[in-house]
Design a protein around this motif. Structure first.
Motif, mmCIF file in Angstrom:
data_model
loop_
_atom_site.group_PDB
_atom_site.id
_atom_site.type_symbol
_atom_site.label_atom_id
_atom_site.label_comp_id
_atom_site.label_asym_id
_atom_site.label_seq_id
_atom_site.Cartn_x
_atom_site.Cartn_y
_atom_site.Cartn_z
ATOM 1 N N LEU A 103 0.839 -1.196 0.000
ATOM 2 C CA LEU A 103 0.000 0.000 0.000
ATOM 3 C C LEU A 103 0.873 1.244 0.000
ATOM 4 O O LEU A 103 1.922 1.282 0.650
ATOM 5 C CB LEU A 103 -0.906 0.014 1.232
ATOM 6 N N ASN A 104 0.408 2.273 -0.722
ATOM 7 C CA ASN A 104 1.103 3.554 -0.657
ATOM 8 C C ASN A 104 0.532 4.373 0.499
ATOM 9 O O ASN A 104 -0.345 3.903 1.234
ATOM 10 C CB ASN A 104 1.042 4.297 -2.000
ATOM 11 N N ASP A 105 1.003 5.597 0.659
ATOM 12 C CA ASP A 105 0.563 6.417 1.792
ATOM 13 C C ASP A 105 -0.893 6.867 1.676
ATOM 14 O O ASP A 105 -1.459 7.392 2.629
ATOM 15 C CB ASP A 105 1.487 7.611 2.002
ATOM 16 N N ARG A 106 -1.510 6.634 0.538
ATOM 17 C CA ARG A 106 -2.936 6.956 0.345
ATOM 18 C C ARG A 106 -3.826 5.721 0.502
ATOM 19 O O ARG A 106 -5.027 5.780 0.247
ATOM 20 C CB ARG A 106 -3.146 7.590 -1.030
ATOM 21 N N GLY A 107 -3.220 4.585 0.884
ATOM 22 C CA GLY A 107 -3.981 3.357 1.072
ATOM 23 C C GLY A 107 -4.330 2.650 -0.220
ATOM 24 O O GLY A 107 -5.188 1.759 -0.238
ATOM 25 N N GLN A 108 -3.649 2.997 -1.310
ATOM 26 C CA GLN A 108 -3.881 2.347 -2.597
ATOM 27 C C GLN A 108 -2.940 1.145 -2.734
ATOM 28 O O GLN A 108 -1.843 1.127 -2.182
ATOM 29 C CB GLN A 108 -3.610 3.321 -3.741
ATOM 30 N N LYS B 212 6.220 -4.581 2.778
ATOM 31 C CA LYS B 212 6.600 -3.168 2.799
ATOM 32 C C LYS B 212 7.851 -3.003 1.960
ATOM 33 O O LYS B 212 8.684 -3.910 1.864
ATOM 34 C CB LYS B 212 6.800 -2.657 4.217
ATOM 35 N N GLN B 213 7.964 -1.840 1.348
ATOM 36 C CA GLN B 213 9.105 -1.548 0.487
ATOM 37 C C GLN B 213 10.329 -1.252 1.344
ATOM 38 O O GLN B 213 10.260 -0.478 2.293
ATOM 39 C CB GLN B 213 8.800 -0.355 -0.417
ATOM 40 N N TYR C 127 -0.858 2.227 -8.865
ATOM 41 C CA TYR C 127 -1.594 2.101 -7.609
ATOM 42 C C TYR C 127 -3.065 2.364 -7.866
ATOM 43 O O TYR C 127 -3.412 3.262 -8.645
ATOM 44 C CB TYR C 127 -1.065 3.099 -6.580
ATOM 45 N N ASP D 282 -7.163 2.500 -5.950
ATOM 46 C CA ASP D 282 -8.049 2.430 -4.796
ATOM 47 C C ASP D 282 -8.737 1.073 -4.819
ATOM 48 O O ASP D 282 -9.063 0.548 -5.899
ATOM 49 C CB ASP D 282 -9.113 3.526 -4.861
#
Length: 151
Positions: free
Chosen positions: A28-33, A106-107, A125, A127
């Motif tokens: 997931l990225n910092d936007r939850g995608q 996690k990256q 990425y 949603d």
């Protein structure tokens, strides 16, 4: 080795449906995608991951395949679930039932591939409620599970 292993099995069984073990990761990225890859073989989207090589664990395959499919180095955060109701029909006529181990990852290095490879056209990425056309129902089930557990 995995492609050689699959090729060896296919040379013996042709297009007969076979059971294969796979591992994939949810990043997931910092936007939850969630990061997905557009596949070169089926031209639809899936989680970065793939077939286990002989002697490899699910976790090892997840880390290796994630790097191959995305360019990103990951480490396992936690095991999420096994999904065993997946079937893939490949354009060449091969059919597989996939038993897939899903991990949260996690990256820890690397970067998203900037050009196509022999397995990945591109990465993006998405949603969880706006997903592109997916590889199969198992991929949809894994993403729904991850959205519930991580979203």
């Amino acid at each position: 080795m995995a492609k050689d292993y699959v090729s060896m099995i296919r040379s013996m069984v042709g297009h007969t449906p076979i059971i294969m073990n796979t591992a994939c990761g949810i990043l997931l990225n910092d936007r939850g995608q969630v990061l997905l890859n557009l596949r070169t073989d089926t031209h639809n989207w899936s989680l970065p991951g793939g077939y286990l090589e002989y002697g490899e664990t699910y976790a090892q395959a997840c880390v290796r395949e994630y790097k191959e499919d995305s360019g990103i180095d990951v480490e396992i955060v936690r095991f999420l679930k096994i999904f065993d109701q997946g079937e893939v029909h490949y354009p060449n006529g091969d059919v597989t039932q996939t038993i897939s181990a899903l991990y949260q990852v996690k990256q820890i290095g690397g970067q998203v591939l900037q050009s196509a490879t022999d397995e990945t056209v591109k990465l993006a990425y998405f949603d969880f409620d706006q997903l592109p056309p997916l590889l199969n129902q198992q991929t949809a089930d894994m993403l729904a599970y991850a959205a519930e557990k991580l979203g």
